[in-house]
Design a protein around this motif. Structure first.
Motif, PDB file in Angstrom:
ATOM      1  N   ARG A  11      39.137   4.355 -11.512  1.00 34.97           N
ATOM      2  CA  ARG A  11      39.646   3.126 -12.117  1.00 34.97           C
ATOM      3  C   ARG A  11      39.627   1.951 -11.136  1.00 34.97           C
ATOM      4  NH1 ARG A  11      42.997   3.355 -16.885  1.00 34.97           N
ATOM      5  NH2 ARG A  11      44.001   1.489 -16.036  1.00 34.97           N
ATOM      6  N   LEU A  14      38.464  -1.601 -12.165  1.00 31.40           N
ATOM      7  CA  LEU A  14      39.198  -2.403 -13.152  1.00 31.40           C
ATOM      8  C   LEU A  14      39.995  -3.499 -12.453  1.00 31.40           C
ATOM      9  CD1 LEU A  14      40.618   0.340 -15.556  1.00 31.40           C
ATOM     10  CD2 LEU A  14      38.614  -1.114 -15.899  1.00 31.40           C
ATOM     11  N   ASN A  43      43.646   0.350 -20.784  1.00 27.47           N
ATOM     12  CA  ASN A  43      42.229   0.700 -20.660  1.00 27.47           C
ATOM     13  C   ASN A  43      41.412  -0.363 -19.936  1.00 27.47           C
ATOM     14  OD1 ASN A  43      42.447   3.169 -22.157  1.00 27.47           O
ATOM     15  ND2 ASN A  43      42.568   1.940 -24.022  1.00 27.47           N
ATOM     16  N   ASN A  46      44.486  -2.229 -14.268  1.00 30.92           N
ATOM     17  CA  ASN A  46      45.449  -1.434 -13.511  1.00 30.92           C
ATOM     18  C   ASN A  46      46.708  -2.274 -13.309  1.00 30.92           C
ATOM     19  OD1 ASN A  46      43.731   0.862 -13.064  1.00 30.92           O
ATOM     20  ND2 ASN A  46      42.656  -0.332 -11.509  1.00 30.92           N
ATOM     21  N   GLY A  81      46.456   4.672 -13.497  1.00 32.88           N
ATOM     22  CA  GLY A  81      46.184   3.254 -13.268  1.00 32.88           C
ATOM     23  C   GLY A  81      47.385   2.473 -12.802  1.00 32.88           C
TER      24      GLY A  81
END
Length: 213
Positions: A11, A14, A43, A46, A81
């Motif tokens: 992640r 992001l 989604n 973070n 996240g």
């Protein structure tokens, strides 16, 4: 990776939503966590919370930490996240913000202040100076320097629902392109340096002192 909450490697690309402040119900960190976790924002972004003491919390901080822990335990996928760091000095905060800002992709990082009210918001100004897109409460003095839709956004931070609704509306708006987000963040940074830099503020104080001779 040794921290209780950390962002998983898959992640890391992001963008980040960051908030900094004492860990307190009035500051709204837990409301922000729920707004992020209960919406499509999870989604796409973070979440990083900086504040309080993770190792040696006082009574208020311990209460907030319990709520965070219980919530993450209930929805364990969110832990991939989410990161919570203890309070740190201004120099470290600025280093962290600069590091986040330079590591982001086409979209700028977001600074969200979920507090019920901010009288002025030094942490918001510092994030704006570092290149974050600021989203702050309508109540209080932040509206003196954030002009909604021009150099940041002002939202209703009354509840989880209002925070979630506004963040989703702003950050997931198809019309708010990465380029426009960058432009808004740059406008925010210029606002800080033009109105609140050391040289500007020192000049204002100097004028006051000179006028009283």
């Amino acid at each position: 990776m040794e921290r209780k909450y950390h962002i998983e490697r898959d992640r890391k690309t992001l963008p980040v939503i960051l908030t900094v402040g004492r860990l307190d119900p009035l500051k709204g960190q837990f409301k922000l966590l729920k707004a992020w976790g209960e919406s499509p924002l999870f989604n796409r972004y973070n979440l990083v919370i900086v504040g309080g003491s993770v190792e040696d919390p006082d009574e208020v901080e311990a209460g907030e930490l319990r709520k965070i822990e219980e919530y993450i335990r209930k929805y364990p996928r969110l832990s991939t996240g989410f990161c919570h760091l203890s309070a740190m000095g201004n120099d470290y905060i600025r280093c962290l913000e600069k590091d986040i800002a330079v590591s982001q992709g086409p979209r700028p990082p977001v600074y969200a202040a979920p507090s019920f009210k901010e009288e002025f918001g030094i942490a918001i100004l510092e994030a704006m100076a570092a290149g974050f897109l600021a989203i702050a409460p309508r109540r209080g003095g932040v509206k003196e320097y954030i002009k909604h839709g021009l150099n940041g956004f002002l939202i209703d931070t009354t509840s989880v629902e209002t925070i979630k609704r506004y963040l989703v509306k702003i950050l997931l708006d198809r019309d708010l392109s990465p380029r426009k987000m960058k432009m808004l963040a740059e406008n925010g940074s210029r606002t800080v340096y033009r109105r609140y830099s050391i040289s500007v503020v020192a000049g204002m104080f100097a004028d006051i002192y000179k006028s009283r001779r």
